[in-house]
Design a protein around this motif. Sequence first.
Motif, PDB file in Angstrom:
ATOM      1  N   VAL A 119       0.849  -1.236  -0.015  1.00 23.61           N
ATOM      2  CA  VAL A 119      -0.020  -0.039  -0.060  1.00 23.61           C
ATOM      3  C   VAL A 119       1.028   1.292  -0.135  1.00 23.61           C
ATOM      4  CG1 VAL A 119      -1.518   1.240   1.381  1.00 23.61           C
ATOM      5  CG2 VAL A 119      -1.922  -1.241   1.340  1.00 23.61           C
ATOM      6  N   ILE A 120       0.641   2.131  -0.857  1.00 28.09           N
ATOM      7  CA  ILE A 120       1.274   3.544  -0.883  1.00 28.09           C
ATOM      8  C   ILE A 120       0.528   4.730  -1.155  1.00 28.09           C
ATOM      9  CG2 ILE A 120       3.470   2.498  -1.788  1.00 28.09           C
ATOM     10  CD1 ILE A 120       2.755   3.745  -4.717  1.00 28.09           C
ATOM     11  N   ASN A 121       0.690   5.818  -0.825  1.00 31.14           N
ATOM     12  CA  ASN A 121       0.165   6.866  -0.921  1.00 31.14           C
ATOM     13  C   ASN A 121       0.302   7.689  -2.592  1.00 31.14           C
ATOM     14  OD1 ASN A 121      -0.846   7.370   1.777  1.00 31.14           O
ATOM     15  ND2 ASN A 121       0.865   8.530   2.173  1.00 31.14           N
ATOM     16  N   ALA A 122      -0.535   8.022  -3.020  1.00 28.44           N
ATOM     17  CA  ALA A 122      -0.505   8.378  -4.427  1.00 28.44           C
ATOM     18  C   ALA A 122       0.674   9.735  -4.583  1.00 28.44           C
ATOM     19  CB  ALA A 122      -1.720   9.078  -5.089  1.00 28.44           C
ATOM     20  N   ASP A 123       0.588  10.610  -3.470  1.00 28.28           N
ATOM     21  CA  ASP A 123       1.394  11.874  -3.489  1.00 28.28           C
ATOM     22  C   ASP A 123       2.637  11.775  -2.918  1.00 28.28           C
ATOM     23  OD1 ASP A 123       0.180  11.618  -1.044  1.00 28.28           O
ATOM     24  OD2 ASP A 123      -0.576  13.261  -1.068  1.00 28.28           O
ATOM     25  N   ASP A 124       3.245  10.542  -2.556  1.00 28.27           N
ATOM     26  CA  ASP A 124       4.495  10.309  -2.024  1.00 28.27           C
ATOM     27  C   ASP A 124       5.757   9.721  -2.850  1.00 28.27           C
ATOM     28  OD1 ASP A 124       4.163  11.488   0.615  1.00 28.27           O
ATOM     29  OD2 ASP A 124       2.928   9.791   1.037  1.00 28.27           O
ATOM     30  N   TYR A 125       6.650  10.076  -3.103  1.00 28.65           N
ATOM     31  CA  TYR A 125       7.915   9.312  -3.757  1.00 28.65           C
ATOM     32  C   TYR A 125       8.662   8.434  -2.786  1.00 28.65           C
ATOM     33  CZ  TYR A 125      12.249   8.514  -6.257  1.00 28.65           C
ATOM     34  OH  TYR A 125      13.031   7.889  -6.801  1.00 28.65           O
ATOM     35  N   TYR A 126       8.689   7.328  -3.146  1.00 30.97           N
ATOM     36  CA  TYR A 126       9.396   6.410  -2.072  1.00 30.97           C
ATOM     37  C   TYR A 126      10.785   6.021  -2.294  1.00 30.97           C
ATOM     38  CZ  TYR A 126       4.771   6.049  -0.122  1.00 30.97           C
ATOM     39  OH  TYR A 126       3.397   6.478   0.790  1.00 30.97           O
ATOM     40  N   SER A 211       6.270   5.709   9.590  1.00 35.61           N
ATOM     41  CA  SER A 211       5.814   5.243   8.408  1.00 35.61           C
ATOM     42  C   SER A 211       5.222   6.222   7.646  1.00 35.61           C
ATOM     43  CB  SER A 211       4.341   4.356   8.758  1.00 35.61           C
ATOM     44  OG  SER A 211       3.479   4.195   7.753  1.00 35.61           O
ATOM     45  N   MET A 212       5.567   6.192   6.256  1.00 34.71           N
ATOM     46  CA  MET A 212       5.030   7.027   5.103  1.00 34.71           C
ATOM     47  C   MET A 212       3.785   6.254   4.464  1.00 34.71           C
ATOM     48  SD  MET A 212       6.884   9.676   5.701  1.00 34.71           S
ATOM     49  CE  MET A 212       5.957  10.749   4.671  1.00 34.71           C
ATOM     50  N   ASN A 213       3.341   5.433   5.252  1.00 30.95           N
ATOM     51  CA  ASN A 213       2.176   4.697   4.535  1.00 30.95           C
ATOM     52  C   ASN A 213       2.665   3.742   3.377  1.00 30.95           C
ATOM     53  OD1 ASN A 213      -0.380   4.789   5.884  1.00 30.95           O
ATOM     54  ND2 ASN A 213      -1.295   5.737   4.254  1.00 30.95           N
ATOM     55  N   PHE A 214       3.606   3.187   3.439  1.00 29.55           N
ATOM     56  CA  PHE A 214       4.014   2.162   2.482  1.00 29.55           C
ATOM     57  C   PHE A 214       4.197   0.808   3.302  1.00 29.55           C
ATOM     58  CE2 PHE A 214       7.416   1.390  -1.036  1.00 29.55           C
ATOM     59  CZ  PHE A 214       6.844   0.293  -1.370  1.00 29.55           C
ATOM     60  N   TRP A 215       3.199   0.064   3.334  1.00 29.84           N
ATOM     61  CA  TRP A 215       3.046  -1.092   3.846  1.00 29.84           C
ATOM     62  C   TRP A 215       3.152  -2.319   3.123  1.00 29.84           C
ATOM     63  CZ3 TRP A 215       2.060  -0.451   9.185  1.00 29.84           C
ATOM     64  CH2 TRP A 215       1.893   0.692   9.566  1.00 29.84           C
ATOM     65  N   PRO A 269      15.580   8.113  -0.751  1.00 33.79           N
ATOM     66  CA  PRO A 269      14.783   9.622  -0.614  1.00 33.79           C
ATOM     67  C   PRO A 269      13.555   9.689  -0.655  1.00 33.79           C
ATOM     68  CG  PRO A 269      15.807   9.446  -2.753  1.00 33.79           C
ATOM     69  CD  PRO A 269      16.095   8.138  -2.123  1.00 33.79           C
ATOM     70  N   TRP A 270      12.943  10.528   0.198  1.00 29.40           N
ATOM     71  CA  TRP A 270      11.476  10.616   0.137  1.00 29.40           C
ATOM     72  C   TRP A 270      11.127  11.944  -0.199  1.00 29.40           C
ATOM     73  CZ3 TRP A 270       8.719  14.159   2.707  1.00 29.40           C
ATOM     74  CH2 TRP A 270       7.289  13.799   2.444  1.00 29.40           C
TER      75      TRP A 270
END
Length: 302
Positions: A119-126, A211-215, A269-270
């Motif tokens: 699971v990731i957010n649409a607006d975050d670069y991981y 957590s940056m919501n990368f599950w 980098p995030w």
Amino acid sequence: MSKPTLLILAAGIASRYGSMKQIQQFGPGGETIMEYSIYDAIRAGFGKVVFIIRRDFEEAFKNIFEPKLKDRIPTAYVYQEMDAFLPKGFQLQVERAKPWGTAHAVLCAKDAIHEPFAVINADDYYGREAFEKMAAFLENECSPRRFAVLGYELGNTLSDYGSVSRGVCEVDDQGNLKHIQERTKVYRKAGQIVYEEDGKTFSLPANTPVSMNFWGFDSAFFTVAEPLFHQFVYAHASDPKAEFLIPAVVDHFIQQGMGTVKVIPTASPWFGVTYKEDAPMVIAGFKKLVDEGVYPSFLWKT
């Protein structure tokens, strides 16, 4: 074994940003942030992309992604509807405009996902490394009793233009998550990182894992989340802003002894966009990555 699926949360209203940042162009070839995530996911071996969106986003999303992803990776679209998965007979006591939150968004994908998934957010670069590490976990370790989260250092994840929400992680000496608490107002103040709660201010170290919501989840997540959502809506039927968040489900999973959650450290980098003022930094970040050869100038050019 099936390849893992990437689930992208893109149904948020983006009230602090002021426009539909999910499909705003940030890359030098006109790419959205999530296109870089999809590109990295394909390189890492993911086998499908599922978008969680609102119905009124559908046409805009498909116009952007279907021409680019056709023949590269299968896609599916799931809608976060306000009445999805509500208990039978439940009635809201107040009018509600916001979706029910991230854990409800994931729950809405129950019928579309039957394999381990991220699971990731649409607006975050991981970052590329993050997807490689998560793919390895999903393929080799994930089970109904073993989930994962990517851990980033708090000091590297803040905006210069306002407060952010972060899942603050407590990690044991085996590298597993002991507890996660969603802090919804985190920001820098006088050289320190602080968060607000109940009218009080508390400090946090810059190296705190968050957590940056990368599950990474097994499909058993849905079985854990659904009864908790039912409890949540009854408890918050009169609160139009209450949100059912992923950290609440994960913390229940841990505290009830249902399994363990691996915290995967990453040096990737995030960056992301919470506020309009974040946009130039994101554009510059992608230009730098393209200049360094991490990505081509046009992601999908054949």
